[in-house]
Design a protein around this motif. Structure first.
Motif, PDB file in Angstrom:
ATOM      1  N   GLY A 127      -2.434  10.652  -5.380  1.00 41.69           N
ATOM      2  CA  GLY A 127      -3.857  10.778  -5.655  1.00 41.69           C
ATOM      3  C   GLY A 127      -4.731   9.933  -4.744  1.00 41.69           C
ATOM      4  N   VAL A 128      -5.695   9.242  -5.360  1.00 46.26           N
ATOM      5  CA  VAL A 128      -6.680   8.457  -4.625  1.00 46.26           C
ATOM      6  C   VAL A 128      -6.009   7.318  -3.856  1.00 46.26           C
ATOM      7  CG1 VAL A 128      -8.713   6.985  -4.845  1.00 46.26           C
ATOM      8  CG2 VAL A 128      -8.491   9.024  -6.277  1.00 46.26           C
ATOM      9  N   VAL A 129      -5.025   6.676  -4.465  1.00 46.99           N
ATOM     10  CA  VAL A 129      -4.344   5.563  -3.800  1.00 46.99           C
ATOM     11  C   VAL A 129      -3.654   6.055  -2.529  1.00 46.99           C
ATOM     12  CG1 VAL A 129      -2.648   3.726  -4.075  1.00 46.99           C
ATOM     13  CG2 VAL A 129      -3.996   4.474  -6.038  1.00 46.99           C
ATOM     14  N   GLU A 130      -3.002   7.208  -2.619  1.00 46.74           N
ATOM     15  CA  GLU A 130      -2.346   7.785  -1.440  1.00 46.74           C
ATOM     16  C   GLU A 130      -3.374   8.108  -0.355  1.00 46.74           C
ATOM     17  OE1 GLU A 130      -0.017  11.902  -0.147  1.00 46.74           O
ATOM     18  OE2 GLU A 130      -0.513  11.512  -2.240  1.00 46.74           O
ATOM     19  N   PHE A 135       4.024   0.115   8.605  1.00 45.89           N
ATOM     20  CA  PHE A 135       4.628  -0.261   7.329  1.00 45.89           C
ATOM     21  C   PHE A 135       4.165   0.659   6.201  1.00 45.89           C
ATOM     22  CE2 PHE A 135       5.183  -4.219   9.693  1.00 45.89           C
ATOM     23  CZ  PHE A 135       6.494  -4.534   9.369  1.00 45.89           C
ATOM     24  N   ILE A 136       2.890   1.065   6.240  1.00 45.27           N
ATOM     25  CA  ILE A 136       2.393   1.980   5.204  1.00 45.27           C
ATOM     26  C   ILE A 136       3.154   3.292   5.255  1.00 45.27           C
ATOM     27  CG2 ILE A 136       0.410   3.356   4.471  1.00 45.27           C
ATOM     28  CD1 ILE A 136      -1.401   1.085   5.355  1.00 45.27           C
ATOM     29  N   ARG A 137       3.322   3.845   6.439  1.00 48.59           N
ATOM     30  CA  ARG A 137       3.967   5.151   6.565  1.00 48.59           C
ATOM     31  C   ARG A 137       5.455   5.089   6.213  1.00 48.59           C
ATOM     32  NH1 ARG A 137       1.587   9.295   9.427  1.00 48.59           N
ATOM     33  NH2 ARG A 137      -0.618   8.966   9.922  1.00 48.59           N
ATOM     34  N   VAL A 138       6.141   4.041   6.673  1.00 44.00           N
ATOM     35  CA  VAL A 138       7.569   3.927   6.379  1.00 44.00           C
ATOM     36  C   VAL A 138       7.799   3.766   4.889  1.00 44.00           C
ATOM     37  CG1 VAL A 138       9.580   2.417   6.642  1.00 44.00           C
ATOM     38  CG2 VAL A 138       8.245   3.070   8.637  1.00 44.00           C
ATOM     39  N   SER A 139       7.087   2.836   4.265  1.00 50.40           N
ATOM     40  CA  SER A 139       7.290   2.604   2.834  1.00 50.40           C
ATOM     41  C   SER A 139       6.833   3.800   2.008  1.00 50.40           C
ATOM     42  CB  SER A 139       6.542   1.338   2.394  1.00 50.40           C
ATOM     43  OG  SER A 139       5.159   1.423   2.714  1.00 50.40           O
ATOM     44  N   PHE A 140       5.753   4.450   2.421  1.00 50.97           N
ATOM     45  CA  PHE A 140       5.274   5.630   1.693  1.00 50.97           C
ATOM     46  C   PHE A 140       6.329   6.739   1.704  1.00 50.97           C
ATOM     47  CE2 PHE A 140       3.146   9.789   1.811  1.00 50.97           C
ATOM     48  CZ  PHE A 140       2.457   9.756   0.614  1.00 50.97           C
ATOM     49  N   LEU A 190       8.484   8.176  -1.615  1.00 48.83           N
ATOM     50  CA  LEU A 190       8.512   9.588  -1.997  1.00 48.83           C
ATOM     51  C   LEU A 190       9.942  10.074  -2.172  1.00 48.83           C
ATOM     52  CD1 LEU A 190       5.757  11.315   0.195  1.00 48.83           C
ATOM     53  CD2 LEU A 190       5.634  10.604  -2.198  1.00 48.83           C
ATOM     54  N   SER A 191      10.834   9.607  -1.317  1.00 49.30           N
ATOM     55  CA  SER A 191      12.236  10.001  -1.440  1.00 49.30           C
ATOM     56  C   SER A 191      12.901   9.329  -2.627  1.00 49.30           C
ATOM     57  CB  SER A 191      12.981   9.650  -0.143  1.00 49.30           C
ATOM     58  OG  SER A 191      14.355   9.908  -0.271  1.00 49.30           O
ATOM     59  N   LEU A 240       0.827  -1.214   0.000  1.00 47.77           N
ATOM     60  CA  LEU A 240       0.000   0.000   0.000  1.00 47.77           C
ATOM     61  C   LEU A 240       0.859   1.262   0.000  1.00 47.77           C
ATOM     62  CD1 LEU A 240      -2.796  -1.034   2.537  1.00 47.77           C
ATOM     63  CD2 LEU A 240      -2.979  -0.849   0.044  1.00 47.77           C
ATOM     64  N   GLY A 241       1.928   1.283   0.807  1.00 49.98           N
ATOM     65  CA  GLY A 241       2.809   2.444   0.824  1.00 49.98           C
ATOM     66  C   GLY A 241       3.521   2.639  -0.498  1.00 49.98           C
TER      67      GLY A 241
END
Length: 606
Positions: free
Chosen positions: A94-97, A142-147, A151-152, A85-86
């Protein structure tokens, strides 16, 4: 690798003992012997018996099986789903985020114990329920870390380089982005597993987890609580097992992260044989169309202050087998024009006008799937900084092979062998060994040669090289330029060379385009433009080149920002020949094979 040995051996030992519990010579963990309850020592029970006379040592081993199974299962499920997910949210936005991040926020609103109570009330206690609860609890992490890592990573040059090779989005995400976010995800996994062991114990202690008589460390702590004054050792053994397991897991995953983090860092058209051996001796037959024909290219970026145009009305044409250099100071729009042609503009930028015909097809209006097939195949790009353009967590040979397999259905073994041949062709010594190296293990010149090997892997007809010799010493720079010239002669490629160095232009290019403040100010054959420059800016660039004992002349001022272009001639504020008439924007005048954007070029060239 030595950092892995001790924690790896401890974790492996704990896991192996837990897995082997059914075959080990242990007493039945649920068999009760009331006569020996709370006994400190009984033959065959080195750790004594619990409040029901059950063997503590056997229950500790079987409890490890239950606790670790719950911890690893829940952490793995959360890692797979959360990372996916991330990854998708950070890449597609967009919508996925929105769904991924806001869903994580909703889960974070629930205190863990209350969420466990809710789920247990609905589904009843048990191991499956506990795994479900813990998986949901660890999902947001896990979502927040991978997201954040995606982005980076998505803005890094090595990701753009893979896009330039024409790789599809799933391949980019799995082969390029995912390995680069593996380090932080592994750390998060270690924290999740360790935390899951503790939470399992806590929830089982509260009666919300593993159901008796199945042994678990949490149930052992729960049972020992009531008899801790009579038999304190019953509380010590499961707590000690928890402490050793959690510490070993954290140390192991930190070591794995450090070892895994390597960031420490179509066929070509052939020229005639005589042209390949003696380029330029005989004029080439007239071609029906140029290899690349760019006309009126304009790029716009929407900013809070309004629309800016970092590239405006750019025009040039390139024939096969020739090199065209684009020169100008930083901020002139050279690299932005190249990324527009390749279809690699950042999301904030768009092509507002113009055409860029590659062999007759307009690249700017071509569907993305069709343009992706060209990138890395018929047309390729070498980026400025090879260290940031190469994927730091993949070996050199794998990255070159990836460029091959992105466009051709080639077995992995054959692609690897071809990658070694390409490394050898671009002048890398001992290519077999270098193919197994990581980018940080190579010098800057060798990394640039690797980038060139990736670019020519599918024998492109057009090669765009963006500052390929920046930050290299003079010897390596000369070798890279000679390599590009040799490849151009051998393959008949057309080359667009973006550079600051006029010395490089004089050495390798036949045609030159001079850019200033987003516009082409002069273009033509190199020999003619350098011998008789018509635009004051071209004159100033040539005067700034060191020439023996003659001290170079600096150009006063700096290139203006795109949101502050001066009215009229954009070079006028820095030009010693400017007059009041320069307040009117000059057109680009073309004559024969030369073009200049200056109202005074005739009198200045007289």
């Amino acid at each position: 690798m030595r950092k892995l040995w001790i924690p790896g051996a401890v974790v492996a030992l704990i896991v192996l003992i837990a897995i082997a519990a059914p075959v080990l010579p242990l007493m039945d963990p649920i068999r009760q012997d009331v006569a020996n309850r709370l006994a400190a020592y009984v033959p065959g029970s080195p750790m004594g018996r619990d409040e029901f006379g059950r063997d503590v040592f056997s229950r500790l081993i079987w409890g490890a099986r239950s606790s670790l199974a719950v911890a690893f299962a829940s952490a793995t499920i959360a890692a797979v789903i959360g990372t996916a997910l991330g990854l998708l949210g950070g890449w597609f936005r967009g919508v996925v985020e929105f769904l991924a991040i806001r869903g994580a926020d909703v889960v974070l609103c629930f205190p863990p114990v209350l969420l466990a109570l809710l789920v247990v009330t609905l589904l009843g206690p048990g191991t499956a329920t506990l795994i479900l609860v813990l998986s949901v609890l660890y999902l947001p992490g896990f979502i927040r870390v991978s997201f954040a890592e995606v982005l980076s990573a998505r803005s890094q040059d090595y990701v753009e380089a893979v896009r330039a090779l024409g790789a599809r989005t799933p391949r980019i995400l799995l082969r390029t982005v995912l390995p680069n976010i593996a380090g932080p995800v592994l750390v998060q996994l270690s924290l999740a597993v360790a935390s899951a062991v503790v939470l399992e114990s806590g929830l089982s202690f509260l009666g919300l987890g593993v159901v008796p008589p199945t042994p678990s460390w949490g149930l052992m702590i729960r049972g020992a609580r009531a008899t801790m004054e009579q038999a304190p050792m019953l509380l010590l053994w499961p707590c000690l097992a928890l402490t050793v397991t959690i510490l070993a897991m954290n140390l192991l995953c930190d070591a794995v992260r450090d070892v895994a983090d390597k960031r420490g860092g179509g066929g070509a058209k052939k020229l005639r044989l005589v042209d390949r051996l003696l380029p330029g001796l005989f004029p080439a037959p007239a071609a029906p169309q140029p290899l690349l024909d760019v006309q009126g290219l304009t790029v716009e970026i929407a900013t809070p202050g309004g629309i800016i145009r970092p590239v405006e009305d750019m025009a040039f044409r390139l024939d096969a087998g020739r090199t065209l250099a684009i020169v100008g100071e930083s901020g002139s729009g050279k690299s932005m024009a190249a990324t527009a042609i390749m279809g690699l503009l950042p999301p904030a930028a768009r092509v507002a006008d113009g055409v860029a015909r590659f062999e007759g097809d307009d690249l700017l209006r071509m569907p993305e799937p069709a343009r992706r097939k060209l990138r890395g195949g018929a047309m390729a790009m070498v980026f400025q900084d090879p260290m940031s353009s190469l994927n730091p967590v993949h070996r050199i040979g794998d990255q070159v092979a990836e460029a091959i397999r992105a466009h051709r259905d080639v077995p992995a073994g054959k692609a690897a062998a071809e990658a070694v041949e390409l490394l050898k062709r671009v002048g890398i010594a001992d290519p077999e060994r270098r193919a197994r190296a990581y980018p940080h293990e190579l010098s800057g010149g060798m990394r640039q040669r690797v980038m060139i090997a990736m670019a020519i892997a599918n024998r492109p007809r057009l090669l765009i090289a963006d500052e390929p010799t920046t930050a290299l010493d003079v010897t390596v720079q000369a070798a890279i330029l000679e390599l590009l010239a040799e490849l151009r002669r051998a393959e008949g490629m057309g080359v667009v060379l973006i550079t600051h160095s006029l010395g490089v232009v004089a050495e390798v290019a036949e045609d030159v385009v001079v850019m200033y403040a987003a516009q082409v100010v002069e273009s033509g054959p190199v020999a003619e433009v350098f011998a008789r420059p018509l635009h004051p800016y071209t004159r100033a660039l040539l005067a700034a080149v060191p020439d023996g004992d003659i001290e170079p002349e600096g150009i006063p001022g700096v290139v203006p920002r795109p949101d502050a272009w001066p009215p009229g001639c954009r070079f006028a504020p820095r030009c010693g020949f400017a007059t009041e008439a320069c307040a009117t924007p000059p057109p680009l005048e073309e004559f024969e094979n030369h073009a200049v954007r200056c109202i005074r070029w005739r009198e200045l060239s007289a």
